[in-house]
Design an enzyme around this catalytic site. Sequence first.
Site, PDB file in Angstrom:
ATOM      1  N   LYS A 100       0.034   4.954   6.535  1.00 50.72           N
ATOM      2  CA  LYS A 100      -0.559   5.707   5.423  1.00 50.72           C
ATOM      3  C   LYS A 100      -0.072   7.145   5.452  1.00 50.72           C
ATOM      4  O   LYS A 100       0.518   7.608   6.413  1.00 50.72           O
ATOM      5  CB  LYS A 100      -2.097   5.708   5.510  1.00 50.72           C
ATOM      6  CG  LYS A 100      -2.733   4.342   5.629  1.00 50.72           C
ATOM      7  CD  LYS A 100      -2.548   3.492   4.395  1.00 50.72           C
ATOM      8  CE  LYS A 100      -3.158   2.104   4.623  1.00 50.72           C
ATOM      9  NZ  LYS A 100      -2.713   1.151   3.660  1.00 50.72           N
ATOM     10  N   SER A 139       0.793  -1.239   0.000  1.00 53.87           N
ATOM     11  CA  SER A 139       0.000   0.000   0.000  1.00 53.87           C
ATOM     12  C   SER A 139       0.821   1.284   0.000  1.00 53.87           C
ATOM     13  O   SER A 139       0.308   2.331  -0.372  1.00 53.87           O
ATOM     14  CB  SER A 139      -0.966   0.013   1.180  1.00 53.87           C
ATOM     15  OG  SER A 139      -0.283   0.203   2.393  1.00 53.87           O
TER      16      SER A 139
END
Length: 191
Positions: free
Chosen positions: A93, A50
């Site tokens: 993130k 990710s």
Amino acid sequence: MSLGFYQQEDDSEDSIRFITKLVADILVVLILAIFLVQYMGMNYKVIGHSMEPTFQIGDTVLVDQIAYKVGRPHRFDVVLFQSRDDEEKFFMKRVIGLPGETVQIQNGSVYINDRLLEAEDSLGTIHLAGIASSPVLLGKGEYFVIGDNSDSSEDSRFSNIGNIQQSDMIGKIWFRLEPFKRMGLITHRRK
């Protein structure tokens, strides 16, 4: 002869001062090391795709656990936070939206308060807007996060993650330990 005696006393005092200073220096270094390891030395091994290309599977990074206790996250900081559903699961993130802002993804681009978000490194085209296909208003202490590899990222665009509270953030990613050839400080884009 008495001159030599005084010289020995001076040498003895210099030795005591040297040893005292050395012990004090060692104590300061130990205290600093304990502080750094305790609060800025939490390490995290990257799992998944990710955050590619910024972070690869197997990269080991250090997390600054005091950054958000004394300050706030900034746009483009890379943060580590814990899953709401599983205490042993963590996510890494990039912060995109800040408290009080409206985030929306249209035509593959991120808009903050109806203005196109520009980044030094393009975020790339975001193929799946998720809940951000409609405007998402961030409340007090809420942040919108997206993985750098948005096509392979479970992030704020999905209801199981949603907006992240600052209180849920473990810290800011600040240093890459491994692999050795890419070791160094993590630079956070600013805009």
